[in-house]
Motif scaffolding. Structure first.
Motif, PDB file in Angstrom:
ATOM      1  N   ASN A 207      59.474  33.046  75.895  1.00  0.00           N
ATOM      2  CA  ASN A 207      59.514  32.292  77.951  1.00  0.00           C
ATOM      3  C   ASN A 207      59.393  33.401  78.520  1.00  0.00           C
ATOM      4  N   ASN A 208      60.086  35.202  78.180  1.00  0.00           N
ATOM      5  CA  ASN A 208      59.905  35.841  78.523  1.00  0.00           C
ATOM      6  C   ASN A 208      58.778  37.452  78.582  1.00  0.00           C
ATOM      7  N   LEU A 209      57.805  36.672  77.306  1.00  0.00           N
ATOM      8  CA  LEU A 209      57.228  37.622  76.652  1.00  0.00           C
ATOM      9  C   LEU A 209      55.662  36.680  76.188  1.00  0.00           C
ATOM     10  N   PHE A 210      55.598  35.689  75.782  1.00  0.00           N
ATOM     11  CA  PHE A 210      54.245  35.032  75.187  1.00  0.00           C
ATOM     12  C   PHE A 210      53.881  34.083  76.406  1.00  0.00           C
ATOM     13  N   ALA A 211      54.430  33.272  76.695  1.00  0.00           N
ATOM     14  CA  ALA A 211      54.103  32.521  77.711  1.00  0.00           C
ATOM     15  C   ALA A 211      53.182  32.652  78.890  1.00  0.00           C
ATOM     16  N   THR A 212      52.385  32.234  79.274  1.00  0.00           N
ATOM     17  CA  THR A 212      51.091  33.085  80.075  1.00  0.00           C
ATOM     18  C   THR A 212      50.739  31.643  80.790  1.00  0.00           C
ATOM     19  N   TYR A 213      50.492  32.474  81.837  1.00  0.00           N
ATOM     20  CA  TYR A 213      50.524  31.265  83.030  1.00  0.00           C
ATOM     21  C   TYR A 213      48.987  30.776  83.464  1.00  0.00           C
ATOM     22  N   SER A 214      48.921  29.667  84.185  1.00  0.00           N
ATOM     23  CA  SER A 214      47.632  28.703  84.462  1.00  0.00           C
ATOM     24  C   SER A 214      47.090  29.322  85.321  1.00  0.00           C
ATOM     25  N   THR A 215      45.694  29.543  85.474  1.00  0.00           N
ATOM     26  CA  THR A 215      44.876  29.461  87.102  1.00  0.00           C
ATOM     27  C   THR A 215      45.054  29.067  87.836  1.00  0.00           C
ATOM     28  N   SER A 216      46.144  27.643  87.666  1.00  0.00           N
ATOM     29  CA  SER A 216      45.978  26.534  88.924  1.00  0.00           C
ATOM     30  C   SER A 216      47.807  26.813  89.007  1.00  0.00           C
ATOM     31  N   GLN A 217      48.255  27.835  88.083  1.00  0.00           N
ATOM     32  CA  GLN A 217      49.485  27.868  88.691  1.00  0.00           C
ATOM     33  C   GLN A 217      49.804  28.978  89.304  1.00  0.00           C
ATOM     34  N   THR A 218      49.217  30.321  89.758  1.00  0.00           N
ATOM     35  CA  THR A 218      49.277  31.601  90.532  1.00  0.00           C
ATOM     36  C   THR A 218      48.245  31.431  90.752  1.00  0.00           C
ATOM     37  N   GLN A 219      48.256  32.632  91.738  1.00  0.00           N
ATOM     38  CA  GLN A 219      47.300  33.377  92.420  1.00  0.00           C
ATOM     39  C   GLN A 219      47.715  35.200  91.874  1.00  0.00           C
ATOM     40  N   TYR A 220      46.186  35.184  91.357  1.00  0.00           N
ATOM     41  CA  TYR A 220      46.783  37.125  91.054  1.00  0.00           C
ATOM     42  C   TYR A 220      45.067  37.687  91.129  1.00  0.00           C
ATOM     43  N   SER A 221      45.247  38.575  90.747  1.00  0.00           N
ATOM     44  CA  SER A 221      43.988  39.730  90.192  1.00  0.00           C
ATOM     45  C   SER A 221      43.498  39.945  88.963  1.00  0.00           C
ATOM     46  N   ASN A 222      42.550  41.124  89.115  1.00  0.00           N
ATOM     47  CA  ASN A 222      42.501  41.196  87.229  1.00  0.00           C
ATOM     48  C   ASN A 222      43.691  41.633  86.736  1.00  0.00           C
ATOM     49  N   TRP A 246      56.763  52.521  79.899  1.00  0.00           N
ATOM     50  CA  TRP A 246      56.960  52.307  81.197  1.00  0.00           C
ATOM     51  C   TRP A 246      56.539  52.714  82.202  1.00  0.00           C
ATOM     52  N   ASN A 247      56.178  51.594  83.456  1.00  0.00           N
ATOM     53  CA  ASN A 247      55.430  52.085  84.298  1.00  0.00           C
ATOM     54  C   ASN A 247      56.517  52.109  85.845  1.00  0.00           C
ATOM     55  N   THR A 248      56.353  52.857  86.377  1.00  0.00           N
ATOM     56  CA  THR A 248      56.848  53.625  87.118  1.00  0.00           C
ATOM     57  C   THR A 248      56.546  53.621  88.661  1.00  0.00           C
ATOM     58  N   VAL A 249      55.888  53.689  88.906  1.00  0.00           N
ATOM     59  CA  VAL A 249      55.056  53.429  89.854  1.00  0.00           C
ATOM     60  C   VAL A 249      54.206  52.293  90.898  1.00  0.00           C
ATOM     61  N   LEU A 250      53.785  52.314  91.802  1.00  0.00           N
ATOM     62  CA  LEU A 250      52.922  50.817  92.323  1.00  0.00           C
ATOM     63  C   LEU A 250      51.344  51.621  91.863  1.00  0.00           C
ATOM     64  N   SER A 251      50.557  51.307  91.006  1.00  0.00           N
ATOM     65  CA  SER A 251      49.276  51.172  90.915  1.00  0.00           C
ATOM     66  C   SER A 251      48.429  50.665  91.320  1.00  0.00           C
ATOM     67  N   SER A 252      47.436  50.816  91.476  1.00  0.00           N
ATOM     68  CA  SER A 252      46.473  51.248  92.717  1.00  0.00           C
ATOM     69  C   SER A 252      46.264  49.175  92.739  1.00  0.00           C
ATOM     70  N   THR A 253      45.928  48.447  91.783  1.00  0.00           N
ATOM     71  CA  THR A 253      45.936  47.327  91.626  1.00  0.00           C
ATOM     72  C   THR A 253      47.424  46.472  92.345  1.00  0.00           C
ATOM     73  N   ASP A 254      48.360  47.011  92.754  1.00  0.00           N
ATOM     74  CA  ASP A 254      49.033  46.836  92.609  1.00  0.00           C
ATOM     75  C   ASP A 254      49.470  46.814  94.159  1.00  0.00           C
ATOM     76  N   LYS A 255      48.852  47.835  94.673  1.00  0.00           N
ATOM     77  CA  LYS A 255      48.702  48.344  95.996  1.00  0.00           C
ATOM     78  C   LYS A 255      47.765  47.099  96.859  1.00  0.00           C
ATOM     79  N   SER A 256      46.226  46.968  96.565  1.00  0.00           N
ATOM     80  CA  SER A 256      45.889  46.048  96.942  1.00  0.00           C
ATOM     81  C   SER A 256      45.752  45.076  97.036  1.00  0.00           C
ATOM     82  N   PHE A 257      46.738  43.992  95.526  1.00  0.00           N
ATOM     83  CA  PHE A 257      46.716  43.261  95.439  1.00  0.00           C
ATOM     84  C   PHE A 257      47.869  42.546  96.602  1.00  0.00           C
ATOM     85  N   ILE A 258      49.200  43.480  96.365  1.00  0.00           N
ATOM     86  CA  ILE A 258      49.946  43.058  97.841  1.00  0.00           C
ATOM     87  C   ILE A 258      49.201  43.232  98.971  1.00  0.00           C
TER      88      ILE A 258
END
Length: 265
Positions: A207-222, A246-258
């Motif tokens: 549930n926490n590592l291997f499960a991924t979500y379908s494109t119909s379930q999610t709104q997403y970017s790259n 360990w990512n500690t700050v917003l990435s450029s994609t985080d910023k554009s996606f939000i």
């Protein structure tokens, strides 16, 4: 990363939240322990985030798009406990999202609030997903920071606060992005997470590592390895090459996606 913001994690119309256990700085070492005859990498006691569901709830059945707040919303946040220093750190890092999303966090000291934050030691760190917070009884928390104190580093305040407020805005874990395709060494992952400090079952790992979500379930970017919403992934548990720190700050994609989810205009 972008996926980061693959919205999702709804559950059959039920409330679901993501809890995170404290992880010390990722110290992937070459030391190994033998468990059931298999070499298991040691990660210096790192605990990972874990999805938590109410009893009787089956995960991954509803679209996360319904969890997004109305664009331009003012979300009221109230802090219960914590020192003045810790509270200010939470406010500062939470507002990192407001720099890129048309959302305002209004921190109040009395009255009702949409997001209610506690600092219960030993309870981990977690947040309900998006507007699910509005469905929680007003006398219960919707977010917790279980290891913040006056000695917490700015890096840890940043990593955990921004991550949990990402969940509060409707975002799920990036490594479960529909396009992630992480080359896990599954037998090794199962054995590692079955031991201390996580003690996960095979179902927990799925549930926490291997499960991924379908494109119909999610709104997403790259898919974005640098997303603040991504788990740290050691190459010791993949094909020996793939890894994420360990990512500690917003990435450029985080910023554009939000920004695309909560656009200024």
């Amino acid at each position: 990363m972008k996926a980061l913001q693959m919205f999702f994690l709804g559950t059959l119309m039920s409330i679901i939240f993501i809890s995170c256990e404290k992880n010390e700085t990722l110290k992937s070492t070459n030391t190994e322990d033998e468990i059931a005859g298999t070499a298991i990498p040691k990660f210096a006691g790192i605990k990972m985030c874990k999805d938590v569901y109410p009893d009787g709830v089956t995960p991954r059945a509803a679209a996360i798009k319904s969890k997004i707040w109305s664009n331009g919303s003012t979300i009221y946040v109230r802090l219960y406990g914590g020192s003045n220093y810790v509270r200010q750190k939470v406010r500062d890092y939470a507002n990192q999202w407001s720099n890129y999303a048309n959302i305002k966090f209004n921190f109040v000291t009395s009255g009702n609030a949409d997001i209610r934050i506690t600092f219960t030691d030993g309870a981990g760190s977690y947040s309900y997903i998006g507007t699910d917070a509005k469905r929680i009884p007003k006398n219960q928390e919707t977010m917790n920071f279980g290891w913040f104190d006056d000695n917490t580093s700015d890096e840890e305040f940043s990593r955990t606060t921004i991550h949990e407020f990402g969940h509060a805005l409707g975002l799920i874990h990036e490594h479960q992005h529909p396009e992630a395709s992480i080359p896990w060494n599954k037998p090794l992952v199962y054995e590692y997470y079955a031991g201390a400090p996580n003690y996960w079952s095979k179902e927990d790992v799925d549930n926490n590592l291997f499960a991924t979500y379908s494109t119909s379930q999610t709104q997403y970017s790259n898919y974005d390895k640098e997303s603040i919403m991504h788990y740290a992934v050691s190459k010791d548990l993949t094909d020996g090459v793939f890894e994420v720190g360990w990512n500690t700050v917003l990435s450029s994609t985080d910023k554009s996606f939000i920004s695309s989810l909560y656009p200024t205009n």
